[in-house]
Design a protein around this motif. Sequence first.
Motif, short mmCIF file in Angstrom:
data_model
loop_
_atom_site.label_atom_id
_atom_site.label_comp_id
_atom_site.label_asym_id
_atom_site.label_seq_id
_atom_site.Cartn_x
_atom_site.Cartn_y
_atom_site.Cartn_z
N ARG A 1 -39.54 -35.82 22.43
CA ARG A 1 -39.76 -36.40 21.01
C ARG A 1 -40.81 -37.40 21.06
N GLN A 2 -40.88 -38.19 22.17
CA GLN A 2 -42.03 -39.15 22.40
C GLN A 2 -43.46 -38.59 22.29
N LYS A 3 -43.56 -37.42 22.84
CA LYS A 3 -44.70 -36.58 23.18
C LYS A 3 -44.86 -35.70 21.91
N ASN A 4 -44.23 -35.73 20.70
CA ASN A 4 -43.97 -34.98 19.62
C ASN A 4 -44.16 -33.39 19.94
N ALA B 1 -29.77 -36.49 32.32
CA ALA B 1 -31.02 -35.45 32.21
C ALA B 1 -31.23 -34.85 31.05
N VAL B 2 -30.25 -34.50 30.26
CA VAL B 2 -30.62 -33.87 28.94
C VAL B 2 -31.21 -34.93 27.89
N LEU B 3 -30.45 -36.16 28.00
CA LEU B 3 -31.07 -37.28 27.08
C LEU B 3 -32.65 -37.56 27.27
N ASN B 4 -32.80 -37.60 28.70
CA ASN B 4 -34.13 -38.09 29.22
C ASN B 4 -35.22 -36.80 28.59
N TYR B 5 -34.65 -35.69 28.87
CA TYR B 5 -35.47 -34.48 28.31
C TYR B 5 -35.86 -34.70 27.01
N LEU B 6 -34.69 -34.79 26.13
CA LEU B 6 -34.81 -34.94 24.70
C LEU B 6 -35.87 -36.08 24.19
N VAL C 1 -38.54 -29.34 20.47
CA VAL C 1 -37.23 -29.22 21.28
C VAL C 1 -36.76 -27.91 20.74
N VAL C 2 -36.43 -26.95 21.58
CA VAL C 2 -35.93 -25.90 21.37
C VAL C 2 -34.25 -25.90 21.77
#
Length: 336
Positions: A229-232, A220-225, A235-236
Amino acid sequence: MAEDFLTLGIETSCDETSAAVVRGGRKVLSNAIFSQIKWHEKFGGVVPEIASRKHLEAICHVVQKALEDAGVGFRDLDLVAVTCGPGLVGALLVGVSYAKGLSYTLKKPIIGVNHIEGHIFANFLESDLEPPFLCLVVSGGHSHIVYVRDYGKYEVMGRTVDDAAGEAFDKTARALGLGYPGGPLIDRAARCGNENAISFPVAHVRGEDLSFSFSGIKSAVLNYLNQRRQKNLQVVVEDVAASFQKAVVDALVENTLKAAHIKKVETIALAGGVAANSKLREELVKRAGKDFKVHFPPMVMCTDNAAMIACAGYYRYKDGFRSDMALNAHATLNLF
């Protein structure tokens, strides 16, 4: 057994070479630890081949330092205790081989110790804790809820069905670019973040009320990141760390409290590297403190160390257990 009974503990299950001298099973006279972090951090995790070689280079010096710090010599020892599993086989073999050679030369008894049992016994060092109690063991390789009925008598009530909590911390820290080891770095970053910023799943395993699963939250963390990033989108890092940590801690505490109520224990103890996590300690005290005593080992005893191995070995020896020269290293080893 005499109160001045001296046990030499040896620990080489992963990436710390450690030796310790413990008197009477609980009094730590020395606890020497050689860390390999600087050799593994550039890879984002432990490299087994490097770990084994570094143990070989360090073991003699670390044992000698432990003896010097304790003010004793080889001939003063009464028992040699060594981690025999679970862990990295090559790393374990270094400690087991050294301990067997020492035992044979000195004509002193040797005890092979389960690494998970060692973590549990870290709670006995420099304390008056006595069984029965419930212990949550959380580290890079293990996530267990163990009912400690007596010395050497255990019931594993829950465990991870996939990744251990500590592994999830390491992988998440690497994904966030924080470095290695991940546990303390996530803990530090989370203090500056909003733990409610992101809703990560708290996994529950169907039909296994007290089991853990941490592969889902890692994904879930990897998917969120990746999506951010894909949407520019920004990420806090601190918010991700805090939200991830909250989800993991909630799962650990919730299942531990369920087990404690089932067994009607008076005390809940923590053990393992993740036991040093400030959020886990805070939440366990907050949610369990009204109904249970909460016991933490000293911070230095949370991570891999030989003092806990010496303590566990002492009580196994006291209970009549003996190992011999057939003692071997085991990558996996059940807790009995």
